[in-house]
Scaffold this active site. Structure first.
Site, PDB file in Angstrom:
ATOM      1  N   ARG A  94      28.664   0.263  -3.583  1.00 42.82           N
ATOM      2  CA  ARG A  94      27.140  -0.045  -2.921  1.00 42.82           C
ATOM      3  C   ARG A  94      26.675   1.868  -3.173  1.00 42.82           C
ATOM      4  O   ARG A  94      26.247   2.173  -4.074  1.00 42.82           O
ATOM      5  CB  ARG A  94      27.096  -0.439  -1.364  1.00 42.82           C
ATOM      6  N   TYR A 120       0.886 -29.647   3.437  1.00 46.64           N
ATOM      7  CA  TYR A 120       0.859 -29.553   2.673  1.00 46.64           C
ATOM      8  C   TYR A 120       1.787 -30.933   1.578  1.00 46.64           C
ATOM      9  O   TYR A 120       3.009 -30.767   1.899  1.00 46.64           O
ATOM     10  CB  TYR A 120       1.271 -28.263   2.283  1.00 46.64           C
ATOM     11  N   LYS A 152      19.053  -1.150  13.225  1.00 44.95           N
ATOM     12  CA  LYS A 152      18.072  -0.753  11.683  1.00 44.95           C
ATOM     13  C   LYS A 152      17.054  -2.092  11.648  1.00 44.95           C
ATOM     14  O   LYS A 152      17.587  -3.146  12.278  1.00 44.95           O
ATOM     15  CB  LYS A 152      18.878  -0.178  10.811  1.00 44.95           C
ATOM     16  N   MET A 204       2.363 -21.523   6.803  1.00 41.43           N
ATOM     17  CA  MET A 204       1.850 -19.499   6.610  1.00 41.43           C
ATOM     18  C   MET A 204       2.422 -19.632   8.468  1.00 41.43           C
ATOM     19  O   MET A 204       2.826 -19.326   8.329  1.00 41.43           O
ATOM     20  CB  MET A 204       1.041 -19.432   6.199  1.00 41.43           C
TER      21      MET A 204
END
Ligand SMILES: *Cc1c(COP(=O)(O)O)cnc(C)c1O
Length: 369
Positions: A136, A264, A38, A313
C-alpha cells in the site's frame, strides 16, 4: 441515562478508558502506545477522544490527513502527532503545526527534506514507512540504502520512528504471512538503523497485532479499533466495550392495513395489519441502504424491530407490530442490546466501516468517565 430526544451518538469515555487499559495490559511497560484518532476518531469526536487519551497517558497520536492533525493542535493536543498519509501540498502546514509526517516514498522523502531545509529546521521528526507485504504505502527493501543516504545527507530531519503495517493480523489463516512480515520488518529496520547514531522507535502492530502478536510490539504499537471497543475477534470482543451507542427516537407511528406499502418504490408490502414507526435517521447519517428491506433492525424498548422498505436519506421506517411503544420513545440502532458488530454483519460489512460512516450531522453526546 436520560432518553435520547433526537438522533445522537453517545460517546462513553469510561468505555474508552476501559479499552485503553485492557490493551495496555497486553504490553510490556516500556512499550509506547500510539492512539489512532483518524477519521474523527473512528466516526466519534477526535478532540474529546484525544483529550481523554492524553489524560490516560497515551504517548503518541496518529491521524490520516494533515487537516485532522491541525484540528487536534488547535484544540489543545500537545503530544506528538504522526500524519499517516500526508500529501506534499501540505508539508508547510505540517511544519507550521508541529505535526510529524509519514514519509513513504522517495518522492515524499525528498520533498519533505527540501521543505525542512527551506525552513532551516534541524532534526525535525519524521517517520519512515516500510512495505513488508501490504503493498500500500512504504519503501521496499531495495530502497533502504537510498533512504539512509537521503536521511543522513541532511541535518534538517531525524527519523523519529520506522514502521510498517500488517495485512492480516486478525486472520489466523494468514499467520505464516504475518510472521513473515514481522521478520522482514526486523531485517529492513536493522539495515536502515544500524549505522544511525540514534535509535528510532519501531512499530508494526495495530489492534489485532497487539492481541495476536504481542511479542512483535517492538517499541510502540498503533491501536485504533480496539480503543473504540472492537477486537476483530469473537473471543476478544467481550473484553472490550464499544465507545459509541447510536440512538434515535420514534417521530411517528401509524397502523397500515393488509396490502398497504411502505416507503419509496413500495418495497415493503403488509401481509396483515401492521404498525409502522418512522425514525429521523437515514443513509445520509451513515445507515446505508444495505440495512433496509429487513436485513437489519433496531431495538425499541428492548425489542427487535426490523427496518422495512428502503432506507431514505433522512428517514427509516421500522415494523413495531406487537411492540409496546409510542411516539417519542427512544430507539437504539447499535450499542446496548445490539452489538455494533452484529449490526454491521447484518449489512455485510465490518465495524470499521459502520462506525466511521456515521456522519458529522449526527449529534454527539460525550459521557464522561
Ligand atoms: C488505521 C491504521 C491503524 C489502526 O489500525 P486498527 O486496526 O484500527 O488498530 C494502524 N496503522 C495504520 C498505518 C493505519 O492506517
Amino acid at each position: 441515562m436520560p432518553e435520547a430526544k433526537e438522533t445522537v451518538l453517545e460517546i462513553d469515555l469510561g468505555n474508552l478508558a476501559h479499552n485503553y487499559r485492557f490493551l495496555r495490559s497486553k504490553l510490556d511497560k516500556d512499550v509506547k502506545f500510539l492512539s489512532v484518532v483518524k477519521a474523527h476518531a473512528y466516526g466519534s469526536d477526535s478532540v474529546a477522544i484525544a483529550k481523554k487519551l492524553q489524560e490516560l497517558g497515551t504517548d503518541y497520536f496518529a491521524v490520516a490527513y494533515v487537516e485532522e492533525g491541525i484540528r487536534l493542535r488547535e484544540n489543545g493536543i500537545t503530544l506528538p502527532i504522526l500524519v499517516l498519509h500526508p500529501q506534499v501540498l501540505h508539508f508547510e502546514e505540517i511544519i507550521e503545526h508541529c505535526l510529524e509526517p509519514n514519509l513513504y516514498s522517495e518522492r515524499t522523502l525528498k520533498a519533505f527534506i527540501s521543505a525542512a531545509e527551506k525552513s532551516n529546521l534541524k532534526d525535525y521528526p519524521v517517520h519512515i514507512k516500510l512495505n513488508t507485504g501490504l503493498n500500500r504505502l512504504g519503501f521496499d527493501q531495495p530502497e533502504i540504502k537510498k533512504v539512509f543516504d537521503l536521511v543522513t545527507g541532511t541535518k534538517s530531519i531525524k527519523i523519529a520512528s520506522v514502521f510498517s503495517h500488517l495485512a492480516a493480523s486478525e486472520d489466523w489463516q494468514e499467520r505464516d504471512f504475518t510472521i513473515g512480515q514481522i521478520d522482514l520488518f526486523r531485517k529492513m529496520t536493522w539495515q536502515l538503523i544500524e549505522n544511525l547514531d540514534y535509535e528510532p522507535i519501531l512499530h508494526i502492530c495495530n489492534t489485532s497485532g497487539v492481541i495476536n502478536y504481542p511479542k512483535a510490539a517492538f517499541s510502540m504499537v498503533r491501536t485504533g479499533i480496539g480503543l473504540y471497543g472492537y477486537g476483530n475477534d469473537k473471543n476478544v470482543d467481550p473484553e472490550l466495550k464499544p465507545v459509541g451507542t447510536l440512538k434515535t427516537i420514534i417521530s411517528q407511528i401509524r397502523e397500515i392495513g393488509k396490502g398497504d406499502t411502505v416507503g419509496y418504490n413500495r418495497v415493503f408490502k403488509a401481509e396483515k395489519p401492521t404498525r409502522i414507526a418512522t425514525l429521523p435517521i437515514g443513509h445520509a447519517d451513515g445507515i446505508n441502504r444495505i440495512y433496509g428491506k429487513q436485513k437489519a433492525g433496531v431495538y425499541v424498548n428492548g425489542k427487535y424491530a426490523p427496518i422495512v422498505g428502503n432506507v431514505c436519506m433522512d428517514i427509516i421506517m421500522i415494523n413495531v407490530t406487537g411492540i409496546d411503544c409510542e411516539e417519542g420513545d427512544e430507539v437504539i440502532v447499535f450499542g446496548g442490546p445490539q452489538h455494533p458488530v452484529a449490526f454491521a454483519e447484518a449489512g455485510g460489512t465490518i465495524s470499521y466501516e459502520l462506525i466511521t460512516g456515521i456522519q458529522r450531522r449526527v449529534s454527539k453526546k460525550i459521557i464522561p468517565e
